[in-house]
Design an enzyme around this catalytic site. Structure first.
Site, mmCIF file in Angstrom:
data_model
loop_
_atom_site.group_PDB
_atom_site.id
_atom_site.type_symbol
_atom_site.label_atom_id
_atom_site.label_comp_id
_atom_site.label_asym_id
_atom_site.label_seq_id
_atom_site.Cartn_x
_atom_site.Cartn_y
_atom_site.Cartn_z
ATOM 1 C CB THR A 1 -1.334 -2.545 6.881
ATOM 2 O OG1 THR A 1 -2.473 -1.766 6.455
ATOM 3 C CG2 THR A 1 -1.753 -3.997 7.007
ATOM 4 C CD GLN B 1 -2.508 -1.158 2.746
ATOM 5 O OE1 GLN B 1 -3.592 -0.584 2.929
ATOM 6 N NE2 GLN B 1 -1.861 -1.787 3.697
ATOM 7 C CB ILE C 1 3.088 6.105 -2.303
ATOM 8 C CG1 ILE C 1 3.289 6.989 -1.060
ATOM 9 C CG2 ILE C 1 1.607 5.745 -2.492
ATOM 10 C CD1 ILE C 1 2.551 8.324 -1.138
ATOM 11 C CG ASP C 2 8.124 3.639 0.826
ATOM 12 O OD1 ASP C 2 7.644 3.651 1.974
ATOM 13 O OD2 ASP C 2 8.472 2.582 0.252
ATOM 14 C CG HIS D 1 -3.070 2.595 -1.600
ATOM 15 N ND1 HIS D 1 -3.055 2.513 -0.229
ATOM 16 C CD2 HIS D 1 -4.211 1.984 -1.995
ATOM 17 C CE1 HIS D 1 -4.159 1.894 0.184
ATOM 18 N NE2 HIS D 1 -4.860 1.544 -0.862
ATOM 19 C CB CYS E 1 -3.483 14.123 -21.944
ATOM 20 S SG CYS E 1 -1.720 14.344 -21.587
ATOM 21 C CB CYS F 1 1.063 17.788 -19.291
ATOM 22 S SG CYS F 1 1.014 16.541 -20.591
ATOM 23 C CB CYS G 1 -2.217 18.356 -23.039
ATOM 24 S SG CYS G 1 -2.434 18.100 -21.262
HETATM 25 N N1 APR Z 1 6.806 -2.359 12.204
HETATM 26 C C1 APR Z 1 5.598 -2.890 11.865
HETATM 27 N N2 APR Z 1 4.432 -2.208 11.977
HETATM 28 C C2 APR Z 1 4.521 -0.955 12.443
HETATM 29 C C3 APR Z 1 5.740 -0.323 12.803
HETATM 30 C C4 APR Z 1 6.912 -1.094 12.663
HETATM 31 N N3 APR Z 1 8.117 -0.590 12.997
HETATM 32 N N4 APR Z 1 5.464 0.950 13.221
HETATM 33 C C5 APR Z 1 4.132 1.107 13.109
HETATM 34 N N5 APR Z 1 3.567 -0.025 12.661
HETATM 35 C C6 APR Z 1 2.151 -0.293 12.369
HETATM 36 C C7 APR Z 1 1.182 0.453 13.224
HETATM 37 O O1 APR Z 1 0.914 -0.269 14.417
HETATM 38 C C8 APR Z 1 -0.051 0.502 12.324
HETATM 39 O O2 APR Z 1 -0.858 -0.646 12.522
HETATM 40 O O3 APR Z 1 1.917 0.152 11.043
HETATM 41 C C9 APR Z 1 0.532 0.464 10.916
HETATM 42 C C10 APR Z 1 0.422 1.785 10.175
HETATM 43 O O4 APR Z 1 -0.942 2.022 9.943
HETATM 44 P P1 APR Z 1 -1.346 3.261 9.010
HETATM 45 O O5 APR Z 1 -0.572 4.451 9.426
HETATM 46 O O6 APR Z 1 -2.842 3.304 9.005
HETATM 47 O O7 APR Z 1 -0.806 2.873 7.567
HETATM 48 P P2 APR Z 1 -1.480 1.924 6.498
HETATM 49 O O8 APR Z 1 -2.215 0.796 7.144
HETATM 50 O O9 APR Z 1 -0.437 1.572 5.521
HETATM 51 O O10 APR Z 1 -2.539 2.913 5.785
HETATM 52 C C11 APR Z 1 -3.234 2.410 4.671
HETATM 53 O O11 APR Z 1 -4.161 4.629 4.328
HETATM 54 O O12 APR Z 1 -4.001 6.930 4.158
HETATM 55 C C12 APR Z 1 -4.026 5.734 3.447
HETATM 56 O O13 APR Z 1 -3.080 5.480 1.322
HETATM 57 C C13 APR Z 1 -2.746 5.527 2.673
HETATM 58 O O14 APR Z 1 -1.721 3.428 2.054
HETATM 59 C C14 APR Z 1 -2.238 4.171 3.142
HETATM 60 C C15 APR Z 1 -3.490 3.537 3.714
#
Ligand code: APR
Length: 251
Positions: free
Chosen positions: A194, A101, A103-104, A119, A130, A153, A156
């Protein structure tokens, strides 16, 4: 040395096809801010509706472009961490499909083949009108600048936008299809860093689990997914993945 829970080692050693699904926590130990969990996370400091939606872009391109250039600067200056390197090392001797997910480009810079960036990417740019890819350098600043004019762009003349998925936009179809396939055709799914909140990505682990794939959450904190996985491992991405890949490859 971080101890890897036995069921996870067993699954990892016997898996031929491993899928990993990563979120912002994967890059946290590289110094890239997460979105929701930490006190200094992005959405605790900024309003996503003002900065990462198509309406925000139409409302104020300079503000949205300036904020994305700040994020691009952080990501450019960050380095892959031990977790990124562990996955890349594993991928050199097993099928490791990375669905992210994020974007880096830290997975890529560590040497992983990334199957799906659901994402989008902070290193891809396109015309807002375009959709022509913008392949010239966009001038990422060395200091944060609140408002910046996006490039025009070449085809365009309209504004160039970041190649990321904003709230309310649909995910890149090909990437999401590939992500679904990788969930179904896996012997093991690792869900790393996540919060499991943002749909439809957050439903991908359910697909895998519903298909009989063992699902492991690697995250120091409880998430919306924690009750829907087979094993939770409360460990950081860098520590956990380095220990897991050592256990699998140095066995
Ligand atoms: N190792 C593993 N997990 C970690 C660490 C770490 N060192 N540090 C933090 N976390 C966990 C947190 O506990 C949390 O559950 O990473 C998770 C980060 O959650 P979010 O900040 O919500 O990120 P993410 O789940 O990737 O967000 C999903 O939301 O805003 C949109 O597009 C954006 O892709 C992103 C999407």
């Amino acid at each position: 040395m971080t101890q890897v829970p036995l069921p996870i080692v067993d699954w990892a050693r016997s898996a031929d096809r491993i899928t990993v699904m990563t979120g912002a926590g994967m890059s946290a130990e590289s110094g890239v801010p997460t979105f929701r969990d930490a006190p200094d996370s992005l959405w605790s400091r900024f309003d996503p509706k003002q900065l990462t939606s198509i309406g925000a872009w139409w409302e104020d391109r300079h503000l949205v472009w300036g904020w994305h250039m700040w994020l691009a600067m952080l990501m450019r200056d960050a380095q892959p961490n031990a977790g990124h390197h562990a996955l890349a090392r594993w991928g050199r001797s097993a099928t490791v499909r990375v669905v992210t997910q994020n974007i880096d480009d830290l997975h890529e810079r560590a040497g992983s083949q990334v199957l799906a960036k659901v994402h989008g990417s902070m290193t891809a740019f396109r015309c807002e009108a375009c959709a022509a890819p913008h392949t010239e350098p966009v001038g990422i600043p060395d200091e944060p600048v609140e408002r910046l004019a996006p490039p025009e762009c070449r085809a365009c003349g309209q504004a160039v936008r970041p190649g990321v998925v904003w709230f309310g936009e649909s995910l890149p179809g090909q990437a999401f299809e590939a992500a679904i396939d990788a969930m179904l055709d896996a012997d093991l799914l690792l869900v790393i860093g996540t919060s499991g909140i943002v749909q439809p990505a957050a439903s991908l682990p359910d697909l895998a689990r519903g298909h009989g794939v063992p699902v492991v959450e690697i995250n120091p904190q409880v998430t919306a997914l924690s009750t829907r996985v087979d094993e939770v491992w409360r460990v950081s991405a860098a520590d956990g993945l380095a220990a897991l890949v050592d256990a699998v490859l140095d066995d």
